[in-house]
Design a protein around this motif. Structure first.
Motif, PDB file in Angstrom:
ATOM      1  N   HIS A 116       0.827  -1.201   0.000  1.00 50.11           N
ATOM      2  CA  HIS A 116       0.000   0.000   0.000  1.00 50.11           C
ATOM      3  C   HIS A 116       0.870   1.264   0.000  1.00 50.11           C
ATOM      4  O   HIS A 116       0.707   2.102  -0.886  1.00 50.11           O
ATOM      5  CB  HIS A 116      -1.067   0.064   1.088  1.00 50.11           C
ATOM      6  N   HIS A 144      -6.846  -2.220   4.193  1.00 49.58           N
ATOM      7  CA  HIS A 144      -8.021  -2.071   3.327  1.00 49.58           C
ATOM      8  C   HIS A 144      -7.951  -2.993   2.116  1.00 49.58           C
ATOM      9  O   HIS A 144      -8.916  -3.084   1.378  1.00 49.58           O
ATOM     10  CB  HIS A 144      -8.271  -0.605   2.934  1.00 49.58           C
ATOM     11  N   HIS A 145      -6.836  -3.669   1.945  1.00 49.80           N
ATOM     12  CA  HIS A 145      -6.798  -4.696   0.895  1.00 49.80           C
ATOM     13  C   HIS A 145      -7.280  -6.047   1.423  1.00 49.80           C
ATOM     14  O   HIS A 145      -7.300  -7.019   0.685  1.00 49.80           O
ATOM     15  CB  HIS A 145      -5.381  -4.839   0.341  1.00 49.80           C
TER      16      HIS A 145
HETATM   17 CU   LIG Z   1      -4.050   0.386  -0.709  1.00 51.82          CU
END
Ligand SMILES: [Cu+2]
Ligand code: HEA
Ligand code: HEA
Ligand code: CUA
Lengths: 340, 563, 97, 248
Positions: free
Chosen positions: B258, B307-308
Motif C-alpha cells: 500500500h 483495506h486490501h
Molecule cells: Cu491500498
C-alpha cells in the motif's frame, strides 16, 4: 438475466443489496460533484487566465489558512459520512442471525462443493429459498478462493485450514451469478456457477425431491463411530474420558491454562487436529490428533453431527466449568524427564 | 535579483554532461547522476513497452467473452507479468529514478547525489533484477498475480515463482538505495541559502517518497524471500498445514505495497506541482500545506494497508480501523488537489504540452482517488473487491495519474535533459489522444466492476462484453497516443530545435544553468537568495534584452515555442 | 572536526554491563517466574542491552538530533507494523488473553 | 554570471570526493547514509520478528519444546563472543580517532576473528540440527524434517525432540523454520560484515585512517554493532523463552 448496457448495478436480490446500492449512489454522487467541481473550476481558470502576452507575470497570490481549513474539514466530514455509513452496513452484516439455516461450502480448484444441512449436495449450484436467512460456512481444500454473489452484494474469501462465514437473505426468486473472486490458478475464471433463489415452497419441494442423500450430520455420526471418537466422547457425545460434546457450540469452555473461550468452528477444528493445544479443564491431554485423517469436508460433517447433538437433562457441569472438587491432573503435573 | 541570476557555464566553454566524454564505457561507468538518470530512462522505457505489450494481449483476449485467443494458463501469466513489470520495473522507479535522479541535485544546487557510486550501483541492481525477471518470464513465466498470494504461490502454482520473486527482491534494493541517496542528499547537500521552505515541491515529494522506499521496501524484500524459501522447502510460516496463516503474507505484502502506491503517486504529485506553478507563472497556493501533505501521505500511508484485506477474513474490528484510516489519508490528497486548482487562479496559464498533462493528472487523479473512497468504504468494497472496479481505480491513478505526470515531466524537462525541444504541436495532439483513449479504456470498467465482473478472469459472462469492447477500443487509442511521443521524442534528440538554457523562462535552479548542464551542474556553487517559484516582476520579465545580458540565448519566439 | 571521542572507561563499563546483562538473562531464563514474567524479563534485559550498544558503541548519545530522529523513526515504523497486524489477530481470536 | 558565486574549496583533504564541499559534509553524509541503511535493516528483520511473535503467541508449547532443544551453552557462548567483538570494534574506531594505527589493526583483527568464531559455532549448531533431522521441510535432500520424538518418561536423550504438552511436531517445524530464517539471515549479515572489515583492515594497514579521516571505520562499526544488536534479541527469543518449562 437480461442486461442492457445502461444498467449500472446488478440485480438487487438480497436484503443488503439495496443498502449497498444506496451507499454506492451516494458515493457516486459525491464523486461526480467533486469531479465536476474541480474540472469545472480548472477549465474556467484555464480559459479566463490564459496567457495573453508572452512575458506577462501575474502577481503572486498569498495562501489562505481559512481556505485550507475549509477544504480539509469539509472533505473530512464527507469522508466520515462515507466511513460511518459503510462501516455500519458492514458491521451489521458481520453478525450472522441466530436462526439462519446453515449451508456448507467447500472450495477446491476449480469447483464449489456445497452441502445443505439436510444432506443435498450440489456442485457449482446453490439453491436457496427466498425470505429465509442462510449462513454459509466455508472452507477450502487447497488455495484461497472467494465466494462472490454479485446480486446479493456479498463476498468472502474461502481459506484452507480455517472457516469463514457469510450470510444473506435472498429476496427475489431467480438465477444469479456465482463467481470465484480470489485468483486461484488456471481455471479461476471457470470456477463459476449459479445461485438459484426459489419460493420457499418450491425450495421445500426441491429439497424433498433430492432427499435421498445422507445429511452431513448422519455422515458425521458414522465418522464419529468409525474414527473411534465414541470410545471417549460416547455415542451421543455425552462424554466419558473426554468431555461432553452435546451443546458444545456457543458454549464457554474453560481450559487448563486458565483461559476461556467460546466454542466455534475454528476451536472444534483445532480440538480435532491438535487436541493438546487447548486442553479442557479437568481432562488429560490423551486425545490423539486426527490431523491428516479427516478431510475438510469430513470435518464439516463431524461438526454438523456435534451441532445436532441435543443437550440431555443430566449434564455433568464439571466437564466444562472449572471445579475445585475435580482433581485436575493438568498438563503441568505430568512428570517429565528433567534435562539437567 | 529580480531577474534570474544564472550559474551557467560561460559560452566559450560549453562542455556539457553529454559531450564531456564519449564511448560506451563512459556511460556504463559513469557516476554522474544525469547520465545515470538517462540509463534508467532507457531501461525503464524498455520495461514499459514490455508491460504495454502484455496489456495489449490482455485487451485482445478480453474482446470476446470466450477465452479464445490465449489459453487460460497463458492469460494468467500475461496479466501477472503485466502487473509485475508495470509496478516493480516501470512505475516504482519511473519518476524517482529518471526525473528525480536528474533533478534532485540540480534543484537543490548540488554537484551530484551524496553517493554517486551507490547511485550507479542501484541502476545495475535494477538491471540485474530486471534481467532475472525477464529470464523467468522467458523460461516459462509466472502466474500468481502480481500479489504473489500464499498458499497459491508457495504450493499450487507450477510456474517460475522463485525466479520472479528473486528478480523483484533484487530490484527492491535499487529502490532502497535510491531512497537512501535522496534522503542523505536532501539533508546534507543543499546549496547555501536553500532552506527547507525554499525547496521546490518536487523535492518535498521525493523526500516523502524516499521515506517510504527505505521504510517499506525492506519488508517486501524479506516477505518475498520467506515466500521463496517456503516454496523451496515445502513448508513455512504461511502454510496452513504447519499452523501458519496465509493472511500473514497478505499483511506483510500490503504493509509495503500500500505505501508503495504512494511511492508511485507522490513523485507524480511533485511533478504536477512544478507543472502547475511554472506554466501559470504563479507561486504554489499554500506551499507549506502542499509540502507537508506529502509527508502526511508518507506517514499515514503506512496505517491503511488492511483495506486490501476487507474480505480476506481479517477481523471486523481491524477492518473498521483500516477503513477509517483510509478515509483519513485521503485528506492530504484532497488538500493537494484544491491547492493546485487555486494556484491557477489569476495565473498566466500557457497551454504547452506539459501543462496539458499536468491538468490531465489533476482530473484523472481526482476520479481515481475518489473511487478509492468507494473501496475504502467497507460495505461497498465487499461487493466490488476483486472486480474490475478495482482495476479501473488503480489504472486511473497509475496510468491517468502517474503515467501522465511522468510524460508531462519528461516533456517539461526534455530541453534541459537533451538540449533539444520536442515538437510542440505533436505534443499537444498526443496528449489529447492519450487523455481520450485512457478514459475510453477505463471508464467502462467501473461499470463492469460494479455489475460484478471479477478481475483476473480469462473468460467472462457475455453480458459484460459491451464494456470490454469499449475498453479494448480505448486501449488501442491509448496505445497510439503513447507511441507518438515515443517516436517524436526520439526524433527530437537528433533533429529537435536547440533549446536555450531557460526555454520556459522559469526561476527554478535547474533552469539557471545551461541546457544540457555541465557535469558539475553549475559553473559555481549557487547561493540561493530567492523563494521557490518566485517569478520576476513583469516589467523586467518583458525586457528580453536583459536575458541577453545575462548570457541567455533568447529567441523572439513566444514562450514555449510554436506548434 | 566536531566529533566526540568516547573515553576508554566508558567503553569498558558498557562492555561489562553487557556481559552482566547476558549472565542475568541466562539466569532469569532458567527460573520459573509466574505468568508471562519470563518473557517480560528477557525482553527488558535485551532492550537495555541494545540501548547501551546504540547509545555508546554507536555514539548516538553524542550524535546530532537527526540521527536520533532517524533511529527512532525505525522503531516507530516497527511499532506500526506490529500494532496494526496484531490489531487484526487479536480481534480475530488468535490469542485468548 | 551573477554575483552569488563560487565558494572556494578549502585546502582539501585527499580523501575528499569532488562533489562534497568539505570533509565535514562528507562525514555527515556518510554517517547519515549508514543510519538510514540501518533503518532499512531494522525493517527487514522486523518482518521476521513479527512472524516469530505471532506464532510464538499462538503456539507457546511447541515453541518452548523446540527452543529447549537448542543448545543453550553454545548460544550463550556466541552471545559473549559477539558482544566482545562489538567491544573490540568500538575500540578500533577509538584507535582510529586517536590515530593509533597499531591498536587499530589489532582491534580490527580481533573483531574479525571473533566474528569468524561466532560463525564457526553457528555452523556446529546447524550441523547438530542436521544430524537430528531438524532442518525444516525438504530443503536438504535425503534429510527431510523428521525428528525423533521422545516418549514421556523415557530417559532423556539429547538427540530426540521432547514435546511439551500442547505441542505438535508440525508447529515445532514452524519454529525451526523461523529459527533458520532468522539466524541464517543474521549469519549472512555477519559474513558481509567480516568482508567489510577485511577491506577496512587492508586500508588501515595501509595507514589510510587517522584523526582527520576515519569515516569508513566508523560506518562499518555502526553496521557491526547493529548485527550485534540483532543477536542480542535473537538469543533470548530463540534460546531462552520457555527454557524454564523444561524442568517441569
Ligand atoms: Cu491500498
Ligand atoms: C498509485 C497508486 C494508488 C493510489 C495513489 C491509491 C490511492 C487510494 N486507494 Fe488504491 N489501489 C491501488 C493503487 C492506488 N491507490 C492498487 C494498485 C490497488 C489494487 C491492488 C491489487 O489488489 O492488485 C488498489 C486497491 C485499493 C483498495 C482495495 C480494493 C480491493 O482490492 O478490495 C482500496 C480500499 O480501500 C483502495 C483505496 C485507496 C484510497 C482510499 C486511496 C487514496 O489515497 C486516494 C485519495 C485521493 C482522493 C480522495 C482524491 C482527491 C480528493 C478530492 C478531489 C477531494 C474530495 C475528497 C473527499 C470528499 C474525501 N485502493
Ligand atoms: C504501472 C502500472 C500499470 C500500467 C501503466 C498499466 C497499463 C495498462 N493496463 Fe494494467 N495492470 C496493472 C498495472 C498497470 N497497467 C496491474 C498492477 C494490474 C493487476 C495485475 C494482477 O491482477 O496481478 C493490471 C491489470 C490490468 C488488467 C486486468 C487484467 C485482469 O484482471 O484480468 C487490464 C485489463 O484491461 C489492464 C489493462 C491495461 C491497459 C490497457 C494499460 C495501458 O495503459 C497500457 C498502455 C501502454 C501501451 C499500450 C504501451 C505502448 C506499447 C504498445 C502498444 C506495444 C507495441 C509494442 C511494440 C511496438 C514493441 N491491466
Ligand atoms: Cu477459485 Cu478463484
Amino acid at each position: 438475466m437480461q442486461t442492457s448496457w445502461i444498467q449500472f448495478a446488478p440485480e438487487s436480490a438480497s436484503t443488503v443489496s439495496g443498502k449497498v446500492d444506496a451507499l454506492y449512489f451516494y458515493l457516486s454522487g459525491v464523486t461526480l460533484f467533486f469531479t465536476l467541481l474541480i474540472s469545472g473550476v480548472i477549465i474556467f481558470f484555464v480559459i479566463k487566465y490564459r496567457r495573453r502576452t508572452p512575458f506577462e507575470i501575474p502577481q503572486p497570490v498569498a495562501g489562505s489558512h481559512r481556505l485550507e481549513a475549509l477544504w480539509s474539514v469539509i472533505p473530512f466530514l464527507i469522508a466520515m459520512s462515507m466511513f460511518v455509513w459503510g462501516a455500519q452496513i458492514y458491521f451489521e452484516n458481520s453478525r450472522p442471525p441466530k436462526n439462519a439455516n446453515e449451508i456448507y461450502v467447500v472450495g477446491k480448484q476449480w469447483m464449489w462443493k456445497i452441502q445443505h444441512s439436510t444432506g443435498q449436495r450440489e456442485i457449482n449450484e446453490l439453491h436457496v429459498p427466498a425470505g429465509r436467512k442462510i449462513r454459509l460456512i466455508m472452507t477450502s481444500e487447497d488455495t484461497i478462493h472467494d465466494f462472490f454473489i454479485p446480486a446479493f452484494r456479498i463476498k468472502a474469501d474461502v481459506l484452507p485450514g480455517k472457516y469463514t462465514t457469510q450470510w444473506f437473505e435472498a429476496t427475489k426468486p431467480g438465477t444469479y451469478h456465482l463467481f470465484c473472486a480470489e485468483y486461484c490458478g488456471m481455471n479461476h475464471s471457470g470456477m463459476i456457477g449459479s445461485v438459484v433463489v426459489m419460493q420457499p415452497s418450491d425450495f421445500d419441494n426441491w429439497l424433498s425431491g433430492n432427499a435421498s442423500q445422507q445429511s452431513p450430520a448422519v455422515a458425521g455420526q458414522q465418522l464419529f463411530q468409525s474414527l473411534g471418537c465414541v470410545s471417549c466422547h460416547g455415542a451421543n457425545g455425552e462424554g466419558g474420558r473426554g468431555p461432553t460434546l452435546a451443546g458444545l457450540f456457543g458454549r464457554k469452555v474453560f481450559l487448563t491454562n486458565g483461559q476461556t473461550l467460546v466454542a466455534d468452528e475454528a476451536y472444534v477444528r483445532e480440538s480435532i487436529e491438535n487436541p493438546s493445544a487447548k486442553v479442557v479443564n479437568g481432562f488429560n491431554p490423551i486425545m490423539p490428533t486426527f490431523q491428516g485423517q479427516v478431510t475438510p469436508e469430513q470435518l464439516i460433517q463431524i461438526m454438523s453431527f456435534i451441532k445436532s447433538l441435543q443437550v440431555s437433562g443430566a449434564q455433568t457441569p464439571a466437564a466444562t466449568a472449572p471445579s475445585p472438587t475435580v482433581q485436575a491432573p493438568g498438563a503441568k503435573a505430568t512428570p517429565q524427564p528433567n534435562r539437567q | 535579483m529580480k531577474e534570474f541570476e544564472t550559474f551557467e557555464t560561460p559560452t566559450a566553454a560549453r562542455v556539457n554532461y553529454l559531450n564531456a566524454e564519449y564511448g560506451l564505457k563512459s556511460w556504463l561507468l559513469t557516476k554522474d547522476h544525469k547520465r545515470i538518470a538517462l540509463l534508467y530512462l532507457g531501461s525503464i522505457s524498455v520495461f514499459f513497452f514490455i508491460g504495454g505489450l502484455y496489456a495489449l494481449f490482455i485487451r485482445l483476449e478480453l474482446l470476446t467473452p470466450q477465452g479464445d485467443l490465449l489459453s487460460s494458463t497463458t492469460y494468467n501469466k500475461v496479466f501477472t507479468q503485466h502487473g509485475i513489470i508495470m509496478i516493480f520495473f516501470f512505475l516504482i522507479p519511473s519518476i524517482p529514478a529518471t526525473l528525480g535522479n536528474f533533478l534532485v541535485p540540480m534543484m537543490i544546487g548540488a554537484k551530484d547525489l551524496a553517493f554517486p557510486r551507490i547511485n550507479l550501483l542501484s541502476w545495475y541492481i535494477y538491471l540485474l533484477g530486471g534481467i532475472v525477471t525477464i529470464w523467468a518470464l522467458l523460461a516459462g513465466g509466472v502466474d500468481t498475480g502480481w500479489t504473489f498470494y500464499a498458499p497459491y504461490s508457495t504450493t499450487f502454482s507450477n510456474s517460475y515463482v522463485v525466479a520472479t520473486g528473486v528478480g523483484v527482491f533484487i530490484s527492491g534494493f535499487s529502490s532502497i538505495l535510491t531512497g537512501l541517496n535522496f534522503i542523505v542528499t536532501i539533508h546534507t547537500m543543499r546549496a547555501p541559502g536553500m532552506t527547507w521552505f525554499r525547496l521546490p515541491l518536487f523535492i518535498w515529494s521525493h523526500y516523502a517518497t524516499s521515506l517510504i522506499m527505505i521504510l517499506g521496501t525492506p519488508v517486501i524484500a524479506i516477505t518475498i524471500l520467506l515466500l521463496a524459501f517456503e516454496r523451496i522447502s515445502h513448508v513455512g510460516i504461511f502454510d496452513p498445514a504447519n499452523g501458519g496463516d496465509p493472511v500473514l503474507f497478505q499483511h506483510l505484502f500490503w504493509f509495503y505495497s500500500h505505501p508503495a502506491v504512494y511511492i508511485m503517486v507522490l513523485p507524480a504529485m511533485g511533478v504536477t506541482s512544478e507543472l502547475i506553478a511554472n506554466f501559470s507563472r504563479k507561486n504554489v497556493f499554500g506551499y507549506k500545506f502542499v509540502a507537508f501533505s506529502s509527508l502526511a501521505i508518507a506517514v499515514f500511508g503506512f496505517l491503511v494497508w488492511g483495506h486490501h484485506l476487507f474480505v480476506a477474513s481479517q477481523s471486523v474490528y481491524a477492518g473498521m480501523i483500516f477503513s477509517f484510516l483510509s478515509f483519513a489519508v485521503a485528506i492530504p490528497s484532497a488538500i493537494k488537489v484544491f491547492n493546485w486548482t487555486a494556484t491557477l487562479f489569476k495565473g498566466s496559464i500557457s497551454y504547452d504540452t506539459p501543462m496539458l498533462y499536468g491538468l490531465g493528472f489533476i482530473g484523472l487523479f481526482t476520479v481515481g482517488g475518489m473511487t478509492g473512497l468507494f473501496l475504502a468504504s467497507l460495505a461497498v468494497d465487499v461487493h466490488v473487491s476483486d472486480t474490475y472496479f478495482v482495476v479501473a481505480h488503480f489504472h486511473y491513478i497509475m496510468v491517468g495519474g502517474t503515467l501522465l505526470a511522468y510524460l508531462g515531466g519528461l516533456h517539461y524537462w526534455w530541453p534541459k535533459i537533451t538540449g533539444r525541444m520536442y515538437p510542440e504541436g505533436w505534443g499537444r495532439f498526443s496528449a489529447l489522444v492519450v487523455f481520450v483513449g485512457f478514459n475510453l479504456t477505463f471508464l467502462p470498467q467501473f461499470v463492469a466492476g460494479y455489475l460484478g465482473m471479477p478481475r483476473r478472469y480469462h473468460a467472462y459472462p457475455p453480458e459484460f462484453q459491451v464494456f470490454n469492447v469499449l475498453s479494448t477500443a480505448g486501449a488501442s487509442v491509448l496505445g497510439v497516443g503513447l507511441i507518438i511521443p515515443f517516436v517524436y521524442l526520439l526524433w527530437s534528440m537528433r533533429y529537435g530545435k536547440h533549446a536555450e538554457a531557460n526555454p520556459w523562462h522559469l526561476p527554478g535552479l535547474e533552469w539557471r544553468t545551461s541546457s544540457p548542464p555541465p557535469t558539475e551542474n553549475f559553473f559555481a556553487t549557487p547561493v540561493v537568495t530567492w523563494e521557490a517559484y518566485e517569478f520576476a516582476p513583469p516589467e523586467e520579465m518583458q525586457v528580453i534584452g536583459k536575458f541577453r545580458e545575462a548570457g541567455l540565448e533568447v529567441t523572439d519566439a513566444p514562450i514555449g515555442g510554436q506548434p | 572536526m566536531s566529533e566526540h571521542i568516547v573515553s576508554l572507561r566508558v567503553y569498558v563499563t558498557i562492555f561489562l554491563a553487557l556481559m552482566a546483562g547476558t549472565a542475568l538473562t541466562v539466569w532469569a531464563g532458567l527460573q520459573d517466574f509466574p505468568g508471562q514474567l519470563n518473557v517480560i524479563i528477557a525482553m527488558t534485559i535485551a532492550v537495555v542491552k541494545a540501548t547501551l550498544v546504540v547509545l555508546y558503541f554507536m555514539h548516538v548519545r553524542y550524535s546530532s538530533r537527526l540521527i536520533w530522529v532517524v533511529f527512532t523513526s525505525a522503531l516507530f515504523w516497527l511499532a506500526i507494523l506490529f500494532t496494526f497486524t496484531f490489531s487484526d489477530y487479536w480481534t480475530r481470536g488468535w490469542f485468548q488473553i | 554570471m551573477a554575483e552569488g558565486l563560487a565558494i572556494e574549496h578549502e585546502v582539501s583533504h585527499p580523501a575528499l570526493q569532488h562533489h562534497f564541499e568539505n570533509m565535514e559534509q562528507q562525514r555527515e553524509a556518510g554517517a547519515l547514509g549508514m543510519w538510514v541503511f540501518l533503518v532499512t535493516e531494522i525493517m527487514f528483520f522486523g518482518g521476521m520478528f513479527l512472524a516469530y511473535t505471532l506464532y510464538r503467541t499462538q503456539y507457546p508449547a511447541a515453541f518452548a519444546s523446540a527452543s529447549n532443544h537448542l543448545d543453550l551453552t553454545l548460544g550463550a557462548v556466541n552471545t559473549v563472543v559477539l558482544i566482545l567483538s562489538s567491544f573490540t570494534m568500538a575500540l578500533a574506531v577509538y584507535s582510529a580517532q586517536l590515530g593509533r594505527r597499531r591498536n587499530q589493526i589489532i582491534c580490527l583483527l580481533a573483531t574479525i576473528t571473533l566474528g569468524l568464531t561466532f560463525l564457526g559455532i553457528k555452523a556446529v549448531e546447524y550441523h547438530d540440527k542436521y544430524e537430528d533431522s531438524l532442518i525444516p521441510g525438504r530443503l536438504i535432500p535425503g534429510r527431510p524434517f523428521n525428528p525423533e520424538v521422545q516418549e514421556h518418561g523415557t530417559p532423556y536423550d539429547k538427540h530426540k525432540l521432547h514435546l511439551l504438552p500442547g505441542a505438535t511436531v508440525k508447529n515445532v517445524e514452524m519454529f525451526y523454520w523461523i529459527y533458520f530464517a532468522m539466524t541464517g539471515m543474521h549469519a549472512i549479515h555477519m559474513i558481509i560484515g567480516v568482508g567489510l572489515l577485511s577491506v577496512i583492515l587492508f586500508f588501515a594497514w595501509r595507514g589510510r585512517y587517522g584523526p582527520e579521516y576515519h569515516n569508513p571505520v566508523e560506518i562499518s562499526g555502526l553496521y557491526w554493532h547493529f548485527v550485534d544488536i540483532i543477536w542480542i534479541f535473537l538469543f533470548p527469543l530463540l534460546y531462552l523463552l520457555g527454557r524454564h518449562l523444561e524442568h517441569l
